[in-house]
Motif scaffolding. Structure first.
Motif, PDB file in Angstrom:
ATOM      1  N   ALA A 199       0.661  -1.161   0.043  1.00 19.30           N
ATOM      2  CA  ALA A 199       0.027  -0.010  -0.058  1.00 19.30           C
ATOM      3  C   ALA A 199       0.835   1.315  -0.055  1.00 19.30           C
ATOM      4  O   ALA A 199       0.176   2.518   0.090  1.00 19.30           O
ATOM      5  N   ARG A 200       1.997   1.253  -0.145  1.00 16.29           N
ATOM      6  CA  ARG A 200       2.996   2.267  -0.151  1.00 16.29           C
ATOM      7  C   ARG A 200       3.692   2.472  -1.607  1.00 16.29           C
ATOM      8  O   ARG A 200       4.351   3.605  -1.681  1.00 16.29           O
ATOM      9  N   THR A 201       3.329   1.629  -2.394  1.00 15.89           N
ATOM     10  CA  THR A 201       3.728   1.777  -3.888  1.00 15.89           C
ATOM     11  C   THR A 201       2.806   1.812  -4.859  1.00 15.89           C
ATOM     12  O   THR A 201       1.844   1.351  -4.914  1.00 15.89           O
ATOM     13  N   GLN A 202       2.760   2.957  -5.873  1.00 17.24           N
ATOM     14  CA  GLN A 202       1.951   3.206  -6.655  1.00 17.24           C
ATOM     15  C   GLN A 202       2.328   3.269  -8.144  1.00 17.24           C
ATOM     16  O   GLN A 202       3.505   3.846  -8.381  1.00 17.24           O
ATOM     17  N   LEU A 203       1.888   2.498  -9.140  1.00 18.12           N
ATOM     18  CA  LEU A 203       2.011   2.662 -10.597  1.00 18.12           C
ATOM     19  C   LEU A 203       1.225   3.507 -11.117  1.00 18.12           C
ATOM     20  O   LEU A 203      -0.058   3.522 -10.858  1.00 18.12           O
ATOM     21  N   GLU A 204       1.605   4.523 -12.014  1.00 20.74           N
ATOM     22  CA  GLU A 204       0.657   5.471 -12.689  1.00 20.74           C
ATOM     23  C   GLU A 204       0.787   5.460 -13.963  1.00 20.74           C
ATOM     24  O   GLU A 204       1.753   5.347 -14.668  1.00 20.74           O
ATOM     25  N   THR A 205      -0.193   5.253 -14.928  1.00 21.20           N
ATOM     26  CA  THR A 205      -0.062   5.357 -16.383  1.00 21.20           C
ATOM     27  C   THR A 205      -0.979   6.624 -16.838  1.00 21.20           C
ATOM     28  O   THR A 205      -2.200   6.705 -15.990  1.00 21.20           O
ATOM     29  N   ASP A 206      -0.755   7.332 -17.650  1.00 20.56           N
ATOM     30  CA  ASP A 206      -1.478   8.423 -18.215  1.00 20.56           C
ATOM     31  C   ASP A 206      -1.347   8.716 -19.251  1.00 20.56           C
ATOM     32  O   ASP A 206      -0.121   8.890 -20.140  1.00 20.56           O
ATOM     33  N   VAL A 207      -2.432   8.521 -20.018  1.00 24.99           N
ATOM     34  CA  VAL A 207      -2.725   8.508 -21.492  1.00 24.99           C
ATOM     35  C   VAL A 207      -3.405   9.636 -21.868  1.00 24.99           C
ATOM     36  O   VAL A 207      -4.481   9.908 -21.817  1.00 24.99           O
ATOM     37  N   PRO A 208      -2.859  10.976 -22.597  1.00 25.11           N
ATOM     38  CA  PRO A 208      -3.487  12.040 -22.966  1.00 25.11           C
ATOM     39  C   PRO A 208      -3.935  12.054 -24.480  1.00 25.11           C
ATOM     40  O   PRO A 208      -3.339  11.396 -25.238  1.00 25.11           O
ATOM     41  N   VAL A 209      -5.002  12.159 -24.407  1.00 26.68           N
ATOM     42  CA  VAL A 209      -5.505  12.368 -26.063  1.00 26.68           C
ATOM     43  C   VAL A 209      -5.950  13.957 -26.362  1.00 26.68           C
ATOM     44  O   VAL A 209      -6.690  14.426 -25.362  1.00 26.68           O
ATOM     45  N   ASN A 210      -5.433  14.378 -27.411  1.00 27.65           N
ATOM     46  CA  ASN A 210      -5.359  15.889 -27.644  1.00 27.65           C
ATOM     47  C   ASN A 210      -6.265  16.037 -28.848  1.00 27.65           C
ATOM     48  O   ASN A 210      -6.324  15.120 -29.961  1.00 27.65           O
ATOM     49  N   TYR A 211      -7.032  17.190 -28.667  1.00 28.71           N
ATOM     50  CA  TYR A 211      -7.983  17.793 -29.867  1.00 28.71           C
ATOM     51  C   TYR A 211      -7.518  19.238 -30.180  1.00 28.71           C
ATOM     52  O   TYR A 211      -7.040  20.043 -29.309  1.00 28.71           O
ATOM     53  N   ALA A 212      -7.317  19.530 -31.139  1.00 33.72           N
ATOM     54  CA  ALA A 212      -6.892  20.712 -31.608  1.00 33.72           C
ATOM     55  C   ALA A 212      -7.680  21.207 -33.129  1.00 33.72           C
ATOM     56  O   ALA A 212      -7.966  20.235 -33.688  1.00 33.72           O
ATOM     57  N   THR A 213      -7.711  22.478 -33.408  1.00 29.74           N
ATOM     58  CA  THR A 213      -8.511  23.091 -34.492  1.00 29.74           C
ATOM     59  C   THR A 213      -7.352  23.288 -35.485  1.00 29.74           C
ATOM     60  O   THR A 213      -6.357  24.087 -35.008  1.00 29.74           O
ATOM     61  N   THR A 214      -7.372  23.051 -36.452  1.00 26.42           N
ATOM     62  CA  THR A 214      -6.390  23.440 -37.766  1.00 26.42           C
ATOM     63  C   THR A 214      -6.928  24.281 -38.971  1.00 26.42           C
ATOM     64  O   THR A 214      -8.528  24.390 -38.759  1.00 26.42           O
ATOM     65  N   GLU A 215      -6.227  24.745 -39.841  1.00 29.17           N
ATOM     66  CA  GLU A 215      -7.205  25.347 -41.015  1.00 29.17           C
ATOM     67  C   GLU A 215      -7.910  24.298 -41.506  1.00 29.17           C
ATOM     68  O   GLU A 215      -9.067  24.702 -42.223  1.00 29.17           O
ATOM     69  N   ASN A 216      -7.628  22.912 -41.623  1.00 27.91           N
ATOM     70  CA  ASN A 216      -8.299  22.002 -42.395  1.00 27.91           C
ATOM     71  C   ASN A 216      -9.395  21.194 -41.206  1.00 27.91           C
ATOM     72  O   ASN A 216      -9.904  20.455 -41.594  1.00 27.91           O
ATOM     73  N   GLY A 217      -9.816  21.989 -40.247  1.00 29.24           N
ATOM     74  CA  GLY A 217     -10.621  21.409 -39.198  1.00 29.24           C
ATOM     75  C   GLY A 217     -10.065  20.785 -38.030  1.00 29.24           C
ATOM     76  O   GLY A 217      -9.041  21.257 -37.690  1.00 29.24           O
ATOM     77  N   TRP A 218     -10.635  19.905 -37.461  1.00 27.85           N
ATOM     78  CA  TRP A 218     -10.284  19.262 -36.343  1.00 27.85           C
ATOM     79  C   TRP A 218      -8.994  18.131 -36.430  1.00 27.85           C
ATOM     80  O   TRP A 218      -9.045  17.356 -37.465  1.00 27.85           O
ATOM     81  N   THR A 219      -8.056  18.065 -35.609  1.00 20.11           N
ATOM     82  CA  THR A 219      -7.136  16.808 -35.625  1.00 20.11           C
ATOM     83  C   THR A 219      -6.878  16.420 -34.216  1.00 20.11           C
ATOM     84  O   THR A 219      -7.202  17.156 -33.010  1.00 20.11           O
ATOM     85  N   GLU A 220      -6.911  15.178 -34.012  1.00 22.28           N
ATOM     86  CA  GLU A 220      -6.769  14.573 -32.859  1.00 22.28           C
ATOM     87  C   GLU A 220      -5.661  13.618 -32.741  1.00 22.28           C
ATOM     88  O   GLU A 220      -5.172  13.102 -33.617  1.00 22.28           O
ATOM     89  N   GLY A 221      -5.216  13.274 -31.552  1.00 18.65           N
ATOM     90  CA  GLY A 221      -4.169  12.447 -31.565  1.00 18.65           C
ATOM     91  C   GLY A 221      -3.823  12.109 -29.984  1.00 18.65           C
ATOM     92  O   GLY A 221      -3.781  12.904 -28.970  1.00 18.65           O
TER      93      GLY A 221
END
Ligand code: HEC
Length: 396
Positions: A199-221
């Motif tokens: 109970a003293r040790t922790q594993l963390e996994t963080d997966v970010p998902v990005n959304y942004a606007t460009t000249e051609n519309g939405w992009t995500e990744g």
């Protein structure tokens, strides 16, 4: 939609919240000076020291029939009920130490259903005095010897939006940060935190998902995925303090051309120190660095963060928990003469499920230095404490 109106309200609220920040800091300073012999548990105030010997009598009189002599549970043949999957084994330290006394007290005073638990757990609020309940909790704490010094659940402070806490967690968090002005863009982090080995040790996994606007519309990744191992170094319920260190690695999984990643592997070590005061005021601090392997694409930087807040709940801290806080966030590149970027983030966390295992946090992050290139952000998270049962259980 009355957009102008809601924005106007937003600005005023923000100003009020920011004006509250110095007051909060004063409270903290006061908390340091005020001699606190025992930082009382986040959700429990003792009038005197609980008496585990007296608690043993209460336990043997009123609890043993179901919870058993040893605290694992009376023989199934003797108890006529089906055990819920959250059935407590009071000898299992890894399972009981993360539960603050307040959670137990709420179930004992008001019965299982008050916390979205089984109705078989009776309410003892009319049968036992406040002292007797504190005593029986002290006795039950002794059923697990905690030889490994697992940190106590009271030190698991309300989660801040950015500053990472010291307590090793078992939870899933979905956290979104969206730019409040300019071109729409947002990042949603799917974070899994689980204790491993003990109970003293922790594993963390963080997966970010990005959304942004460009000249051609939405992009995500997908952005740069983080893997981190946190280890609690020291904690004391008596002083209300907990210290942890984490070693993390950010993998270059994000597309740096679209601004979704750093373009190189980064190491991220940090330390977190949290302090709880007897007034249920708290301070969380974090200091760390981002160390890219290839410094020609991303410079080395360091960060320091602090969250100050106040936990409050109706019904002598047994009801729904509200935790307003303010975070102060700074980053600085390692380069000589580099400037420090400061942000302020007033926010609120509130428990939403009856069991309090599902919580929400929301806030507004505002750059206060070098404001030209940096946007304000609206932040929001949804948190599920996996150790307290299934996501859909414990709401009614
Ligand atoms: C009639 C049987 C019964 C009796 C008597 C009983 N309990 Fe329970 N208790 C339960 C059950 C069943 C649960 C599990 C509830 C769940 O997980 O849904 C429980 C759960 C608990 C929990 C865990 C709450 C949590 O947050 O997970 C505590 C603490 C507790 N009981 C304390 C006591 C104490 C103290 C007494 C005596 C004063 C007592 N119980 C008497 C049946 C009983």
């Amino acid at each position: 939609m009355g957009r102008g109106v809601s924005q106007g309200v937003g600005v005023r609220t923000r100003q009020r919240l920011m004006a509250g920040a110095p007051a909060l800091i004063l409270c903290i300073a006061f908390g340091w000076i005020w001699p606190s012999r025992q930082a009382s548990a986040q959700t429990l105030h003792y009038a005197g020291r609980p008496d585990a010997k007296a608690g043993e009598k209460v336990y043997k009189g009123g609890c043993i029939a179901c919870h058993g002599e040893d605290g694992k549970g009376a023989p199934i043949a003797n108890t006529m009920f089906k055990r819920p999957d959250t059935w407590p084994d009071f000898t299992d330290c890894a399972g009981t130490t993360p539960e603050p006394n307040g959670n137990w007290k709420a179930a004992i005073v008001h019965g299982g259903p008050s916390r979205g638990l089984s109705q078989i757990m009776p309410a003892f609020g009319d049968l036992l005095s406040d002292k007797q309940i504190n005593d029986v909790i002290a006795y039950m704490r002794g059923l697990c010897r905690n030889d490994h010094h697992y940190p106590m659940g009271e030190l698991n402070l309300p989660r801040a939006l950015v500053t990472e806490k010291a307590f090793p967690e078992n939870e899933i968090v979905v956290s979104t940060a969206a730019s409040a002005k300019g071109t729409p863009a947002w990042t949603t982090d799917i974070i899994d935190e689980r204790t491993i080995f003990d109970a003293r040790t922790q594993l963390e996994t963080d997966v970010p998902v990005n959304y942004a606007t460009t000249e051609n519309g939405w992009t995500e990744g997908v952005g740069d995925i983080t893997l981190g191992v946190k280890r609690e170094i020291f904690s004391s319920l008596r002083t209300g303090s907990i210290l942890s260190v984490q070693g993390g690695i950010l993998l270059p999984t994000g597309d740096s051309n679209r601004g979704f990643g750093a373009g190189t592997t980064q190491f991220e070590p940090f330390a977190s120190f949290d302090q709880l005061f007897r007034t249920n005021t708290f301070l969380q601090t974090q200091v760390g660095a981002d160390l890219p392997v290839d410094t020609s694409v991303t410079p080395r930087s360091m960060f320091w963060r602090a969250a100050v807040g106040q936990a409050w709940a109706p019904d002598h801290m047994l009801g729904r928990l509200f935790s307003p806080m303010v975070e102060f966030l700074a980053t600085r590149d390692f380069a000589p003469g580099a400037q420090t970027d400061w942000d302020v983030l007033p926010e609120m966390q509130v428990t939403v499920s009856r069991r309090q295992h599902v919580r929400m946090g929301f806030g507004y992050r505002k750059p206060v230095t070098d404001v030209s290139g940096r946007n304000s952000q609206v932040l929001f998270y949804f948190l599920w404490d996996r150790a307290d049962g299934k996501l859909w259980d414990g709401w009614r």
